[in-house]
Design a protein around this motif. Sequence first.
Motif, PDB file in Angstrom:
ATOM      1  N   LYS A  62       0.836  -1.189   0.000  1.00 49.58           N
ATOM      2  CA  LYS A  62       0.000   0.000   0.000  1.00 49.58           C
ATOM      3  C   LYS A  62       0.872   1.241   0.000  1.00 49.58           C
ATOM      4  CE  LYS A  62      -4.109  -1.940   2.196  1.00 49.58           C
ATOM      5  NZ  LYS A  62      -5.068  -1.504   1.152  1.00 49.58           N
ATOM      6  N   TRP A  64       0.903   5.288   0.772  1.00 43.11           N
ATOM      7  CA  TRP A  64       0.216   6.286   1.585  1.00 43.11           C
ATOM      8  C   TRP A  64       0.850   7.652   1.373  1.00 43.11           C
ATOM      9  CZ3 TRP A  64      -3.481   4.004   4.979  1.00 43.11           C
ATOM     10  CH2 TRP A  64      -3.382   2.614   5.116  1.00 43.11           C
ATOM     11  N   CYS A  71      -4.303   6.220   1.954  1.00 41.07           N
ATOM     12  CA  CYS A  71      -3.851   5.187   1.027  1.00 41.07           C
ATOM     13  C   CYS A  71      -4.462   5.471  -0.342  1.00 41.07           C
ATOM     14  CB  CYS A  71      -4.274   3.812   1.530  1.00 41.07           C
ATOM     15  SG  CYS A  71      -3.852   2.468   0.410  1.00 41.07           S
TER      16      CYS A  71
END
Length: 261
Positions: A62, A64, A71
């Motif tokens: 992910k 961010w 995210c």
Amino acid sequence: CLNTSAEWIALGSREQGQLFVWEWKSETYVIKQQGHFFDLNCLSYSPDGAMIATGGDDGKIKLWTAKNCLCFVTFNDHTAKVTALQFIPKKGNAVLSASLDGTVRAYDLVSTETLGLLDTETSLVQLLAIESGGEIVAAGSIEPYDIYLWSMKTGQLLETLNGHRGPISSICFSPPQQDGGSILASSSWDMTVKLWDIFGKQGLLETLEHSSEVVSCDFHPNLKSELVTTTLGGQMFLWDAEEGNIKSFVECKNDICGGRL
């Protein structure tokens, strides 16, 4: 809850760890946030500090935003735990990931597409290192005890380095030398650190013996010949990588042991 203009509705899911921001008029998602399902294993800052990449046991990566911790993209190509993450040095336009599924993947942060793939087929890849130019990627395996060299430009496996008799615990590139190349250092549970000439094609240059398992190694950020290593026995060594000699030694065992005694 509603925002002050009553246009957006925020919903949270406790079981799935998700956050939804819903625009009720158009019935569309504004934000759909979801964290990792299981443990987080690794993270990495982008060179400009604007992004943070995280990898977890769920096989997902992910990205961010560092400013507001949102995210904005999730990659789910890995089929096993993500064990290491690295942004391309200086440019930061791609992020690389290693996984216990035996693959190393590269993702373009502009198009959010997969740039390349290194498939070791049977290895448990746990470590990543990228040389300063961003052209050569090294991946270390805990089983078998190999190091894989991969070209970012062509996406091809260049070489497999053999020589360790235990799981690889750390790998790192030295700062660029006068000829533009650099040295790769690899530490292992076999009580050694090995120095490899990647660009000069000389292979194994030196083996630095230790008295216990080596858990980490790192080059001085400015001095290409200085290498520091730490061991499971609580010792820290400063090496002259060119000569293969110990420059200094610190006994840390008494400082790091726990308990009243």
